[in-house]
Design an enzyme around this catalytic site. Sequence first.
Site, PDB file in Angstrom:
ATOM      1  N   HIS A  72       0.852  -1.193   0.000  1.00 45.43           N
ATOM      2  CA  HIS A  72       0.000   0.000   0.000  1.00 45.43           C
ATOM      3  C   HIS A  72       0.885   1.238   0.000  1.00 45.43           C
ATOM      4  CE1 HIS A  72      -4.080  -1.772   1.490  1.00 45.43           C
ATOM      5  NE2 HIS A  72      -3.503  -2.528   0.585  1.00 45.43           N
ATOM      6  N   TYR A 228      -9.178   4.997   6.941  1.00 49.58           N
ATOM      7  CA  TYR A 228      -9.345   5.382   8.349  1.00 49.58           C
ATOM      8  C   TYR A 228     -10.425   6.452   8.377  1.00 49.58           C
ATOM      9  CZ  TYR A 228      -4.975   3.050   9.775  1.00 49.58           C
ATOM     10  OH  TYR A 228      -4.001   2.121  10.060  1.00 49.58           O
ATOM     11  N   PRO A 320      -4.037  -0.047  18.868  1.00 48.83           N
ATOM     12  CA  PRO A 320      -3.793  -0.559  17.508  1.00 48.83           C
ATOM     13  C   PRO A 320      -3.879   0.479  16.385  1.00 48.83           C
ATOM     14  CG  PRO A 320      -5.958  -1.252  18.278  1.00 48.83           C
ATOM     15  CD  PRO A 320      -5.287  -0.597  19.442  1.00 48.83           C
ATOM     16  N   LYS A 324       1.339  -0.323  15.100  1.00 44.64           N
ATOM     17  CA  LYS A 324       2.754  -0.330  15.471  1.00 44.64           C
ATOM     18  C   LYS A 324       3.215  -1.542  16.284  1.00 44.64           C
ATOM     19  CE  LYS A 324       4.252   3.324  13.541  1.00 44.64           C
ATOM     20  NZ  LYS A 324       4.110   2.783  12.180  1.00 44.64           N
ATOM     21  N   TYR A 412       3.928   6.438   9.967  1.00 45.34           N
ATOM     22  CA  TYR A 412       3.116   5.266   9.623  1.00 45.34           C
ATOM     23  C   TYR A 412       3.957   4.210   8.903  1.00 45.34           C
ATOM     24  CZ  TYR A 412      -1.062   2.607   8.494  1.00 45.34           C
ATOM     25  OH  TYR A 412      -2.007   1.618   8.418  1.00 45.34           O
TER      26      TYR A 412
END
Length: 421
Positions: A72, A228, A320, A324, A412
Site C-alpha cells: 500500500h 481510516y 492498535p 505499530k 506510519y
Amino acid sequence: MRTQVAIIGAGPAGLMLSHLLYLQGIESVVLERRSRDAICATIRAGVLEQGTVDLMSDAGLGDRMRREGFRHEGTVLRVGGVDRRIDFVELTGGRAVMVYAQHEVIKDLVDARLATGGDLRFEVADVTLHDLASSRPAVRYRSCGAHSGTDSRSGSGGSSSDSRSGNGDHGSERQTVQADFIVGCDGSHGVSRAAIAPQALQTFEHRYPYGWLGMLCKAPPSSSELIYALGDDGFALVSTRSLQVQRMYLQCDPRDQPEDWSDDRIWSTLRARLATRDGWQPNEGAIFEKTVVGMRSSVTEPMRHGRLFLAGDAAHVVPPTGAKGLNLAMSDVRLLSRALGRFYRQHREDLLDAYSATALGRVWRAQRFSWWMTSLLHRAPGADAFERKLQDAELDYLTRSRAASTALAENYVGLPAGPLW
Ligand code: FAD
Ligand code: DHB
C-alpha cells in the site's frame, strides 16, 4: 540441557529473534505455551512497516509475503464523508507498507525455523525464570506437547543435562534449560516481566475509553487502500486480508462483548461511519470472526534485568490505531540479535548494554504516534463541542499541510531502522 539463548514465546518477536540468531550461528530454544496450530490461527495485526518488510526479505522470509501481501503506497483519511489521501511514497521518498496478516508472518517464521532444525517447544506450561543476575540463568517448564528437535547449526554449549534432546515428547516432567541469556518475548500477559522484582522496573500506563470491534467477512476488498474514517459517532477502519476476505474495525465501548454486535448492527454502523457524499458503500459479506479489543498504552523500563531481556509486547503495548505493535516487536529483536551477535563474535557487551535505551527511544516515538492517531480518530465519550471542533481543525490541517501529512506518513511507514548485522 544448555543453549545459548532461551526465548520465551513464539510470537513474532520470539520467532524472528530465533531466526536472526540462527542466521548468525547462535543456538536458541523457543518455549511456547500454546500449540503450533493455535499460534498460526490467531488473528491479529495486518500492517507491516517498510522496515519490517525489509527485515523479512533480508532474513530470507520475503517470498510469500511479496506474492500474497498487498503493498500500500498510501492511505485514505475519510472525515465528514470526504476522502483525503496520504501518499506515503511521495511524502517519504519511496517508502510504503505491506498488508500481510500477522498469522501469515508466524507461519513463515515457524516453517523457516523448522526447515533449519530450530528447537521450538510448543504447549509448555509453568514456565519459571531463575538466576537472572548470574551468567548462567535458567528457565524451568513442564512440557505437555511435542518439540521440534534441536538446532542443526548450533554454536557452543549444546550438551543436554536433565532432559533428552532430539525429537519427541518430554512427558510432563519438569525440564530445565540453562542459557547464557533469556529473552522474554511472551507478550503482555507473559511471565518474563513478572519475574523481575517490581522495584527494579518502572511502568508507564495509559488507558483509553475506546475499544475496537474487529471482524473478518467474506467479501472482496472495498478499497485498494486502507480507509481510516471518523464519523459523527466514532471511528471505522477498512482493511483487507485477501481478494476474498476483508478485515474491518469499528470503535466500540471497551466493555462490549462480541455478542453485543449483531451482523446487522455492525453493517449499519460501518455504513453510517463510512458514508461519503457520493454514496460509497462497503462490500458486504458473511461475517465469520468477531473480537473486541480494549486499548491501552504501556511501557516497562528498563527492558533488561541482568541476563534477561524483554522484547515486543512483553515490554510495551500500544493501541492498535497506528499499526505499530508487531512492528515494534520486530525492531526490538532486530536490535537484540545484532547485540547478541556482537557478544558471541567479538566478546563485546556494548550493544547489549545499550539495548534498553536504544529500543526505548523507538518505543516512545511509536507510543506518541499511536496515542496521537488514536486521539485524532476516535470520538471520546463525553467530549464537549469545543474538543470536537479542535479535532476537526487538526484533521483539516493534517490533510491540507504537506508538513503535517509528511509527519503522519513517515511515522506510519516507520522511521528508518539501524543496521541488521
Ligand atoms: P505476542 O504476539 O503476544 O506473542 C507472545 C507469545 O508468547 C504468544 O504466542 C503466547 O502464547 C506466548 N506466551 C505467553 N505467555 C507465555 C508463557 N508463560 N510461557 C510460554 N509462552 C508464553 N501491530 C502492528 O504492528 N500492526 C497492526 O496492524 C496491528 N493490529 C493489531 C490489531 C489487533 C486487533 C490487535 C489485538 C493487535 C494488533 N497489533 C498490530 C499488535 C500486535 O498484534 C502485537 O503487538 C504483536 O503480536 C506483538 O508480538 P510479540 O511477539 O511481542 O507478542
Ligand atoms: C489493521 C490493523 C490496524 O491496527 C491498523 O491500524 C490497520 C490495519 C489490520 O489488521 O489490517
